[in-house]
Design a protein around this motif. Structure first.
Motif, mmCIF file in Angstrom:
data_model
loop_
_atom_site.group_PDB
_atom_site.id
_atom_site.type_symbol
_atom_site.label_atom_id
_atom_site.label_comp_id
_atom_site.label_asym_id
_atom_site.label_seq_id
_atom_site.Cartn_x
_atom_site.Cartn_y
_atom_site.Cartn_z
ATOM 1 N N ILE A 71 -3.155 3.210 -3.378
ATOM 2 C CA ILE A 71 -4.322 2.478 -2.888
ATOM 3 C C ILE A 71 -4.692 1.354 -3.859
ATOM 4 C CG2 ILE A 71 -6.780 2.667 -2.372
ATOM 5 C CD1 ILE A 71 -6.233 5.514 -1.388
ATOM 6 N N ALA A 72 -4.594 1.644 -5.161
ATOM 7 C CA ALA A 72 -4.937 0.637 -6.165
ATOM 8 C C ALA A 72 -4.008 -0.557 -6.114
ATOM 9 C CB ALA A 72 -4.903 1.260 -7.561
ATOM 10 N N ALA A 73 -2.732 -0.328 -5.712
ATOM 11 C CA ALA A 73 -1.778 -1.443 -5.624
ATOM 12 C C ALA A 73 -2.177 -2.430 -4.541
ATOM 13 C CB ALA A 73 -0.369 -0.908 -5.366
ATOM 14 N N GLY A 74 -2.930 -1.966 -3.546
ATOM 15 C CA GLY A 74 -3.405 -2.858 -2.502
ATOM 16 C C GLY A 74 -2.326 -3.212 -1.499
ATOM 17 N N ASN A 75 -2.701 -4.093 -0.575
ATOM 18 C CA ASN A 75 -1.791 -4.502 0.498
ATOM 19 C C ASN A 75 -1.352 -5.950 0.338
ATOM 20 O OD1 ASN A 75 -0.348 -3.886 2.839
ATOM 21 N ND2 ASN A 75 -1.899 -4.817 4.151
ATOM 22 N N HIS A 76 -1.332 -6.424 -0.902
ATOM 23 C CA HIS A 76 -0.895 -7.789 -1.151
ATOM 24 C C HIS A 76 0.626 -7.890 -1.012
ATOM 25 C CE1 HIS A 76 -4.945 -8.350 -2.691
ATOM 26 N NE2 HIS A 76 -4.752 -7.338 -3.519
ATOM 27 N N ALA B 18 2.654 -6.670 -3.882
ATOM 28 C CA ALA B 18 2.573 -5.245 -4.187
ATOM 29 C C ALA B 18 3.406 -4.381 -3.240
ATOM 30 C CB ALA B 18 1.119 -4.772 -4.135
ATOM 31 N N HIS B 19 3.928 -4.968 -2.164
ATOM 32 C CA HIS B 19 4.634 -4.158 -1.174
ATOM 33 C C HIS B 19 5.827 -3.419 -1.785
ATOM 34 C CE1 HIS B 19 2.973 -6.466 2.561
ATOM 35 N NE2 HIS B 19 2.068 -5.732 1.946
ATOM 36 N N TRP C 100 4.583 -0.501 -4.227
ATOM 37 C CA TRP C 100 4.085 0.774 -3.713
ATOM 38 C C TRP C 100 5.066 1.444 -2.778
ATOM 39 C CZ3 TRP C 100 3.678 1.412 1.445
ATOM 40 C CH2 TRP C 100 3.269 0.362 2.274
ATOM 41 N N THR D 162 4.069 5.965 -6.889
ATOM 42 C CA THR D 162 3.263 5.719 -5.707
ATOM 43 C C THR D 162 3.767 6.470 -4.481
ATOM 44 O OG1 THR D 162 4.564 3.691 -5.372
ATOM 45 C CG2 THR D 162 2.425 3.457 -6.435
#
Length: 248
Positions: free
Chosen positions: A192-197, A200-201, A204, A210
């Protein structure tokens, strides 16, 4: 009987993964891989905890030998054929030597993280060994699992009993389930901390830390089933209710 149901589920998961990679418009490939991770965590952990409960120890070297015998021949044969195919003119030669080395060392997932290769590239410009990312995560988990089980169970059995000052000698199943459950929560928090940027794909999706939540959820269930939880389960409907919750 239960294992036969797991095999049926695994067969369905295989169909979902193949359909996804064939790009036939079927969704569910991600969930299928997550299902495989959970099943692996469950089966490996339940076997280790059952061995520990019955004999009081774990043959760690034997566990590693069985993993090598089970996976190494097929993996090395596949990688050899991939290399041969590229030499004969198949696409995918860019960076192949590093990809092959990472696959052999079971760190292919981190190789793809370092190159920023997103999983969506499997439909455009994939590495010929891109599918080794999930095996790498499983083998990293399998390498660490016996050490965690032995260490956590030793600490669990050395904890003071609430009733007496003697060392508590019960099965470590409950304690291991708590350890793996806490690890799954931490892994989910990292995802969740890695985000959906976009950047970051790859991190994660391919990262061992992760993606560990899926393996650790299965490991927690396996620890409970292989040890104290199963031994103390006197309820007729308890296991069935837990199974229904796990399926959801």
């Amino acid at each position: 009987f239960g294992l036969e149901h797991l095999r049926t589920l695994a067969f369905i998961l295989v169909i979902a993964v193949v359909a996804f990679h064939a790009d036939v418009g079927v969704v569910g490939g991600y969930l299928a891989v997550s299902g495989f991770f959970a099943l692996s965590g469950y089966l490996l952990t339940s076997l280790l905890v059952a061995e520990l409960t019955s004999s009081g120890s774990i043959d760690v070297a034997g566990f590693y030998r069985r993993r090598v015998r089970r996976l190494a021949p097929a993996a090395l044969a596949t990688l050899s054929l991939v290399a041969l195919g590229v030499l004969l003119g198949a696409p995918g030669s860019d960076g192949l030597s590093t990809d092959l080395a990472a696959a052999v060392a079971h760190v292919a997932n981190w190789r793809f993280v370092s190159t920023g290769q997103e999983y969506s590239q499997i439909f455009s410009d994939p590495s010929p060994v891109a599918h080794f990312w999930s095996l790498a995560i499983e083998e990293q988990f399998a390498f660490a699992l016996p050490v965690v089980v032995v260490t956590a169970s030793w600490l669990w059995q050395r904890r003071p009993s609430r009733r007496t000052s003697e060392v508590h000698r019960a099965s470590p199943g409950q304690g291991l389930a708590l350890v793996f459950g806490a690890g799954a929560i931490c892994s989910l928090a990292l995802m969740i901390a890695a985000g959906n940027h976009d950047w970051a794909h790859a991190r994660w999706y391919y990262g061992t830390d992760t993606r560990a939540a899926e393996l650790l959820v299965g490991a927690a269930a396996g620890a409970w089933a292989g040890g104290l939880g199963r031994a103390r389960s006197n309820s007729r409907w308890g296991p069935d209710l837990l199974a229904a919750a796990a399926l959801l």
